[in-house]
Design a protein around this motif. Structure first.
Motif, PDB file in Angstrom:
ATOM      1  N   HIS A  57       0.828  -1.204   0.000  1.00 53.39           N
ATOM      2  CA  HIS A  57       0.000   0.000   0.000  1.00 53.39           C
ATOM      3  C   HIS A  57       0.869   1.264   0.000  1.00 53.39           C
ATOM      4  N   VAL A  75      -9.166   2.663  -2.718  1.00 51.73           N
ATOM      5  CA  VAL A  75      -9.325   3.203  -1.363  1.00 51.73           C
ATOM      6  C   VAL A  75     -10.499   2.516  -0.658  1.00 51.73           C
ATOM      7  N   THR A  76     -11.588   2.281  -1.366  1.00 50.33           N
ATOM      8  CA  THR A  76     -12.735   1.600  -0.767  1.00 50.33           C
ATOM      9  C   THR A  76     -12.358   0.190  -0.321  1.00 50.33           C
ATOM     10  N   ARG A 108      -9.402  -0.826   0.425  1.00 52.01           N
ATOM     11  CA  ARG A 108      -8.440  -0.690   1.531  1.00 52.01           C
ATOM     12  C   ARG A 108      -9.179  -0.494   2.852  1.00 52.01           C
ATOM     13  N   VAL A 109     -10.232   0.311   2.840  1.00 51.71           N
ATOM     14  CA  VAL A 109     -11.029   0.517   4.054  1.00 51.71           C
ATOM     15  C   VAL A 109     -11.730  -0.778   4.451  1.00 51.71           C
ATOM     16  N   ILE A 110     -12.262  -1.496   3.480  1.00 54.24           N
ATOM     17  CA  ILE A 110     -12.915  -2.776   3.772  1.00 54.24           C
ATOM     18  C   ILE A 110     -11.898  -3.770   4.339  1.00 54.24           C
ATOM     19  N   GLU A 111     -10.684  -3.747   3.812  1.00 54.61           N
ATOM     20  CA  GLU A 111      -9.630  -4.644   4.320  1.00 54.61           C
ATOM     21  C   GLU A 111      -9.344  -4.358   5.787  1.00 54.61           C
ATOM     22  N   VAL A 112      -9.306  -3.104   6.158  1.00 57.98           N
ATOM     23  CA  VAL A 112      -9.039  -2.755   7.555  1.00 57.98           C
ATOM     24  C   VAL A 112     -10.209  -3.171   8.445  1.00 57.98           C
ATOM     25  N   LYS A 113     -11.435  -3.042   7.937  1.00 62.51           N
ATOM     26  CA  LYS A 113     -12.599  -3.415   8.735  1.00 62.51           C
ATOM     27  C   LYS A 113     -12.713  -4.923   8.946  1.00 62.51           C
ATOM     28  N   ARG A 171     -10.027 -11.035   4.350  1.00 67.63           N
ATOM     29  CA  ARG A 171      -9.240  -9.799   4.416  1.00 67.63           C
ATOM     30  C   ARG A 171      -8.030  -9.877   3.492  1.00 67.63           C
ATOM     31  N   SER A 184      -7.308  -4.994  -3.652  1.00 66.41           N
ATOM     32  CA  SER A 184      -7.023  -3.552  -3.548  1.00 66.41           C
ATOM     33  C   SER A 184      -5.638  -3.227  -4.091  1.00 66.41           C
TER      34      SER A 184
END
Length: 151
Positions: free
Chosen positions: A29, A72-73, A75-80, A88, A95
């Motif tokens: 990333h 970016v979307t 990436r946010v889902i990966e963190v969640k 994940r 991503s």
């Protein structure tokens, strides 16, 4: 002088597979963000020298922003998805692929010949990552047996 982002990762003997995946994902990333920023800066320098017409350039920049939004979307889902490791990992790989594709959109405006070389590599990377990710999700027992068996 220390930097805020540590790019190198030294694996110790007590690291888990999860720590290694997190370090890999963070490094990729960071690399994507640096490449996209460098390509944007380089695009501003060579804009006047570029032979591409304005409509083509506008379409490519819109594609860049579209792929960047998907990146970016995801990436946010990966963190969640911190507690579902296989999903994940899959979302993280996808991503990475969209971030690299966004960079290819900008680089194609700067150097179309380099893009002809890099796009097939991206496609091979995409196919390999999708095969590995789907095999980890669909056949989790095979990857668990492979980790348990000594080499």
């Amino acid at each position: 002088m220390s930097t805020s982002v540590e790019v190198t990762y030294h694996r110790s003997s007590n690291d888990t597979e999860e720590d290694v995946r997190n370090a890999y994902s963070t490094t990729v990333h960071n690399l994507i963000v640096y490449i996209n920023g460098g390509a944007l800066g380089l695009l501003q320098v060579v804009t006047n020298k570029s032979p591409t017409n304005e409509a083509h350039r506008g379409a490519m920049i819109m594609c860049f922003w579209f792929f960047n939004l998907i990146y970016v979307t995801l990436r946010v889902i990966e963190v969640k998805l911190w507690n579902k490791t296989d999903i994940r990992s899959f979302v993280g790989h996808v991503s990475h692929l969209f971030g690299a594709l966004a960079a290819l959109m900008l680089i194609s405006l700067i150097s179309p010949s380099f893009t002809l070389f890099a796009a097939p590599l991206w496609l091979v990377w995409f196919l390999v990552i999708m095969h590995v990710s789907f095999s980890e999700i669909v056949f989790p027992e095979n990857s668990a047996q492979a980790e348990d068996s000594p080499v």
